[in-house]
Design an enzyme around this catalytic site. Structure first.
Site, PDB file in Angstrom:
ATOM      1  N   ILE A 256       0.725  -1.164   0.112  1.00 23.09           N
ATOM      2  CA  ILE A 256       0.161   0.414   0.125  1.00 23.09           C
ATOM      3  C   ILE A 256       0.671   1.559  -0.464  1.00 23.09           C
ATOM      4  O   ILE A 256       0.507   2.324   0.497  1.00 23.09           O
ATOM      5  CB  ILE A 256      -0.971   0.158   1.269  1.00 23.09           C
ATOM      6  CG1 ILE A 256      -0.418  -0.009   2.589  1.00 23.09           C
ATOM      7  CG2 ILE A 256      -1.777  -0.922   0.992  1.00 23.09           C
ATOM      8  CD1 ILE A 256      -1.422   0.499   4.180  1.00 23.09           C
ATOM      9  N   TYR A 257       1.822   1.381  -0.418  1.00 20.89           N
ATOM     10  CA  TYR A 257       3.016   2.261  -1.127  1.00 20.89           C
ATOM     11  C   TYR A 257       2.422   3.092  -2.177  1.00 20.89           C
ATOM     12  O   TYR A 257       2.522   2.609  -2.963  1.00 20.89           O
ATOM     13  CB  TYR A 257       4.202   1.763  -1.043  1.00 20.89           C
ATOM     14  CG  TYR A 257       4.647   1.271   0.511  1.00 20.89           C
ATOM     15  CD1 TYR A 257       5.434   3.081   1.183  1.00 20.89           C
ATOM     16  CD2 TYR A 257       5.182  -0.018   0.631  1.00 20.89           C
ATOM     17  CE1 TYR A 257       5.882   2.029   2.669  1.00 20.89           C
ATOM     18  CE2 TYR A 257       5.576  -0.586   1.771  1.00 20.89           C
ATOM     19  CZ  TYR A 257       6.004   0.336   2.505  1.00 20.89           C
ATOM     20  OH  TYR A 257       6.381  -0.010   3.842  1.00 20.89           O
ATOM     21  N   GLY A 259       3.301   5.909  -4.395  1.00 19.08           N
ATOM     22  CA  GLY A 259       4.481   6.623  -5.677  1.00 19.08           C
ATOM     23  C   GLY A 259       4.423   6.480  -7.330  1.00 19.08           C
ATOM     24  O   GLY A 259       3.593   7.048  -6.918  1.00 19.08           O
ATOM     25  N   GLY A 263       5.558  -0.602 -12.565  1.00 17.19           N
ATOM     26  CA  GLY A 263       6.261  -0.802 -13.703  1.00 17.19           C
ATOM     27  C   GLY A 263       6.272  -2.779 -13.949  1.00 17.19           C
ATOM     28  O   GLY A 263       5.844  -3.188 -12.948  1.00 17.19           O
ATOM     29  N   CYS A 266       5.560  -7.548 -15.610  1.00 17.46           N
ATOM     30  CA  CYS A 266       3.989  -8.517 -15.177  1.00 17.46           C
ATOM     31  C   CYS A 266       3.027  -7.524 -14.975  1.00 17.46           C
ATOM     32  O   CYS A 266       1.769  -8.124 -15.510  1.00 17.46           O
ATOM     33  CB  CYS A 266       4.203  -9.338 -13.818  1.00 17.46           C
ATOM     34  SG  CYS A 266       5.800 -10.109 -14.489  1.00 17.46           S
ATOM     35  N   LYS A 269       1.213  -6.170 -17.907  1.00 16.32           N
ATOM     36  CA  LYS A 269       0.874  -6.154 -18.488  1.00 16.32           C
ATOM     37  C   LYS A 269      -0.459  -6.908 -18.298  1.00 16.32           C
ATOM     38  O   LYS A 269      -0.751  -7.918 -19.347  1.00 16.32           O
ATOM     39  CB  LYS A 269       2.419  -7.208 -19.463  1.00 16.32           C
ATOM     40  CG  LYS A 269       2.205  -8.831 -19.369  1.00 16.32           C
ATOM     41  CD  LYS A 269       3.394  -8.961 -20.407  1.00 16.32           C
ATOM     42  CE  LYS A 269       3.778 -10.390 -19.361  1.00 16.32           C
ATOM     43  NZ  LYS A 269       3.213 -11.673 -18.955  1.00 16.32           N
TER      44      LYS A 269
HETATM   45  N1  LIG Z   1       9.750 -11.798 -15.107  1.00 16.56           N
HETATM   46  C1  LIG Z   1       8.408 -12.148 -13.702  1.00 16.56           C
HETATM   47  O1  LIG Z   1       8.897 -11.931 -12.860  1.00 16.56           O
HETATM   48  C2  LIG Z   1       7.682 -13.180 -14.078  1.00 16.56           C
HETATM   49  C3  LIG Z   1       7.367 -13.431 -12.662  1.00 16.56           C
HETATM   50  C4  LIG Z   1       6.418 -14.769 -12.832  1.00 16.56           C
HETATM   51  C5  LIG Z   1       5.463 -14.811 -13.814  1.00 16.56           C
HETATM   52  N2  LIG Z   1       6.333 -14.242 -15.193  1.00 16.56           N
HETATM   53  C6  LIG Z   1       5.744 -14.779 -16.375  1.00 16.56           C
HETATM   54  O2  LIG Z   1       6.566 -15.739 -16.615  1.00 16.56           O
HETATM   55  C7  LIG Z   1       7.313 -15.246 -18.457  1.00 16.56           C
HETATM   56  C8  LIG Z   1       8.273 -15.584 -18.702  1.00 16.56           C
HETATM   57  O3  LIG Z   1       8.392 -13.997 -18.145  1.00 16.56           O
HETATM   58  P1  LIG Z   1       9.947 -13.749 -18.049  1.00 16.56           P
HETATM   59  O4  LIG Z   1      10.286 -12.214 -17.588  1.00 16.56           O
HETATM   60  O5  LIG Z   1      11.389 -14.848 -17.565  1.00 16.56           O
HETATM   61  O6  LIG Z   1      10.756 -13.321 -19.860  1.00 16.56           O
HETATM   62  P2  LIG Z   1      11.770 -13.154 -20.571  1.00 16.56           P
HETATM   63  O7  LIG Z   1      11.660 -12.016 -21.276  1.00 16.56           O
HETATM   64  O8  LIG Z   1      12.918 -12.407 -19.257  1.00 16.56           O
HETATM   65  O9  LIG Z   1      12.579 -14.356 -20.947  1.00 16.56           O
HETATM   66  C9  LIG Z   1      12.013 -15.084 -21.486  1.00 16.56           C
HETATM   67  C10 LIG Z   1      12.759 -16.090 -22.555  1.00 16.56           C
HETATM   68  O10 LIG Z   1      11.998 -16.775 -23.225  1.00 16.56           O
HETATM   69  C11 LIG Z   1      12.849 -17.275 -24.727  1.00 16.56           C
HETATM   70  N3  LIG Z   1      12.905 -17.755 -25.678  1.00 16.56           N
HETATM   71  C12 LIG Z   1      11.819 -17.151 -26.480  1.00 16.56           C
HETATM   72  N4  LIG Z   1      10.869 -18.181 -27.083  1.00 16.56           N
HETATM   73  C13 LIG Z   1      11.421 -19.360 -26.827  1.00 16.56           C
HETATM   74  C14 LIG Z   1      11.419 -20.100 -27.582  1.00 16.56           C
HETATM   75  N5  LIG Z   1      10.890 -20.504 -28.905  1.00 16.56           N
HETATM   76  N6  LIG Z   1      12.074 -22.040 -27.100  1.00 16.56           N
HETATM   77  C15 LIG Z   1      12.914 -21.027 -26.342  1.00 16.56           C
HETATM   78  N7  LIG Z   1      13.574 -20.162 -25.492  1.00 16.56           N
HETATM   79  C16 LIG Z   1      12.600 -18.826 -25.767  1.00 16.56           C
HETATM   80  C17 LIG Z   1      13.610 -15.824 -25.056  1.00 16.56           C
HETATM   81  O11 LIG Z   1      14.379 -15.537 -26.002  1.00 16.56           O
HETATM   82  C18 LIG Z   1      14.022 -15.441 -23.513  1.00 16.56           C
HETATM   83  O12 LIG Z   1      14.826 -15.721 -23.138  1.00 16.56           O
HETATM   84  C19 LIG Z   1       5.400 -14.680 -18.826  1.00 16.56           C
HETATM   85  O13 LIG Z   1       5.163 -14.989 -19.056  1.00 16.56           O
HETATM   86  C20 LIG Z   1       5.645 -14.251 -17.534  1.00 16.56           C
HETATM   87  O14 LIG Z   1       4.269 -12.866 -17.390  1.00 16.56           O
HETATM   88  C21 LIG Z   1       7.211 -13.430 -14.919  1.00 16.56           C
END
Ligand SMILES: NC(=O)c1ccc[n+]([C@@H]2O[C@H](COP(=O)([O-])OP(=O)(O)OC[C@H]3O[C@@H](n4cnc5c(N)ncnc54)[C@H](O)[C@@H]3O)[C@@H](O)[C@H]2O)c1
Length: 443
Positions: A256-257, A259, A263, A266, A269
């Site tokens: 509940i900060y 700011g 961004g 996650c 989008k």
């Molecule tokens: N970043 C977070 O904090 C977080 C937390 C929970 C869930 N998520 C979810 O997890 C998913 C991944 O997020 P992220 O932040 O790790 O993304 P990211 O962009 O850091 O990494 C995704 C990776 O997938 C690779 N990639 C793309 N197509 C591919 C394929 N066909 N085969 C192999 N690798 C492939 C890309 O080159 C990239 O390195 C997303 O759906 C995101 O919403 C992210």
């Protein structure tokens, strides 16, 4: 156990490294050759505290491998994790092309039973599409091989990802297969030893749970930002209000900060994608729409305060502390810093910026430009700047040398997008101090 993780980003790399740390044999597959080459040379492409040590330990022990070969990955693992990106498409819906490309590869190369686990954040109904994609690839080569699909959304936080993965609050598993449930139970058992944290449900509910979690957290932030803006109009202090409501256990202090807006990769989008999914089923998701629009407005608040203070910003230089969307990460996706810098540039101002880890990422995004100077230390950005703005609450910004700041700035003004300092103290120290929701009237 033999595990394959597709995608070596924030989620895939952490998942692969942590699963290897429990003694499993993990192959991480990524299409990005540069990333795979870096990882194979022992370099970590992202900043995530503690990740380098876990990767190194398991790479050296031969339990963690990196490859660009989907075939090698599919051959290796009984568990096939899909952890690739799901960025917004042109309409804000989750773009499933990477997830489905992996599903196709799995169907193309599998020669025995596989458990296909979607860890990426995907709209409700995606598991059906993954199943269809694997089946279609199998059918194309006239193969009949059994597989199960599971939804296993990830809840880790960037900046605390290792800790979150190693000691999860919960492991959500969406499946109707008992076999799949048992396999995942044994895989996650080392991470949930003191009590069972696995919550098993149907696939669609698991997919929705991830969006529900992020939408709830984003709602808390936008709600507080709305209240902060109102506090400015009313001449109230949102920090007192925060303490006043957080003390109610039904509300709590977490998230509940107020700011400069949320961004990261996650919240923006996922709120958008859930809203788009709602549109598709003909439901008007009014709360989600409001959460998003409040956030978009909030990301401009700091700029508006700066503009209101200076009037004309042409020829001015603003020192900026923080580029990452939050501390302990180098991730600048949808960061408030970007909206601020781009608004300042459009208004004719220059930026001198510092961030402990995100400056290489900033160069990757913006390249070299005349109106952006990146400095190696936080005091250095102040030299010759007209005012200081803060957008990321890195610990090193919490207790700075205010005398030095005052001496270095042309005008002693601080625009604090994270409410780090006490307004009364700042006034006594002779600063014009603008924070979020702390009594000043917004223009
Ligand atoms: N970043 C977070 O904090 C977080 C937390 C929970 C869930 N998520 C979810 O997890 C998913 C991944 O997020 P992220 O932040 O790790 O993304 P990211 O962009 O850091 O990494 C995704 C990776 O997938 C690779 N990639 C793309 N197509 C591919 C394929 N066909 N085969 C192999 N690798 C492939 C890309 O080159 C990239 O390195 C997303 O759906 C995101 O919403 C992210």
């Amino acid at each position: 156990m033999r595990i394959t993780v597709f995608g070596s980003g924030y989620v895939g790399l952490v998942t692969g490294a942590c699963l290897a740390d429990a003694g499993n044999h993990v192959v991480c597959v990524d299409v990005d050759e540069r990333k795979v080459a870096m990882l194979t040379q022992g370099r970590i492409p992202i900043h995530e505290p503690g990740l380098d040590a876990v990767v190194k330990r398991n790479f050296d022990a031969g339990r963690l491998r990196f490859t660009t070969s989907a075939e090698e990955g599919v051959q290796h693992g009984l568990f096939q994790f899909i952890a690739v990106g799901t960025p917004p498409d042109g309409d804000g819906a989750a773009d499933l092309r990477y997830v489905l490309a992996v599903a196709n590869s799995i169907g193309e190369h599998m020669t025995e039973y596989k458990l296909v686990i979607t860890k990426s954040t995907v709209p409700v109904g995606t598991a059906d599409k993954v199943r269809e994609a694997v089946s279609a690839s199998l059918a194309a080569r006239q193969a009949t091989i059994e597989f199960d699909t599971v939804s296993n959304p990830e809840f880790l936080k960037e900046g605390a990802a290792i800790e979150d993965f190693m000691r999860p609050d919960r492991v959500v598993v969406g499946t109707d297969s008992e076999h799949a449930t048992e396999l995942l139970r044994s895989l996650y058992e080392p991470f949930t030893r003191n009590r069972d944290r696995m919550i098993v449900m149907d696939v669609r509910s698991a997919e929705l749970t991830k969006y529900a979690a992020n939408a709830m957290l984003a709602t808390k932030i936008s709600f507080m930002n709305e209240l902060a803006n109102l506090a400015e109009h009313f001449g109230a202090d949102i920090e007192s209000v925060r303490l006043g409501i957080g003390s109610d256990p039904r509300i709590g202090y977490a998230f509940i900060y107020p700011g400069a807006g949320y961004g990261g990769s996650c919240f923006p989008k996922d709120v958008q994608a859930l809203r788009r999914s709602a549109d598709e089923v003909g439901y008007e998701a009014s709360i989600l729409t409001a959460v998003e629009s409040v956030n978009n407005r909030q990301k401009r608040v700091l700029f508006e305060k700066i503009q209101a203070h200076f009037g004309d910003l042409r020829g001015k230089t603003i020192a900026l502390w923080g580029l990452a969307f939050k501390p302990n990460t180098d991730d600048m996706r949808e960061a408030a810093s970007r909206v601020l810098m781009e608004s300042l540039w459009s208004a004719g101002a220059k930026v001198r910026a510092y961030d402990p880890v995100a400056m290489p990422e900033c160069v990757r995004i913006y390249g070299q430009r005349e109106d952006l100077v990146l400095c190696q230390t936080s005091p250095e950005v102040l030299d010759g700047a007209d005012a200081l703005a803060i957008v990321t609450e890195w610990r090193e910004f919490r207790s700075p040398d205010f005398d030095a700041i005052k001496r270095a700035l042309r005008i002693p003004a601080i625009f604090d997008g994270r409410n780090l300092y006490d307004p009364a103290q700042m006034a006594r120290a002779g600063f014009s101090y603008y924070a979020i929701g702390r009594g000043q009237r917004s223009k």
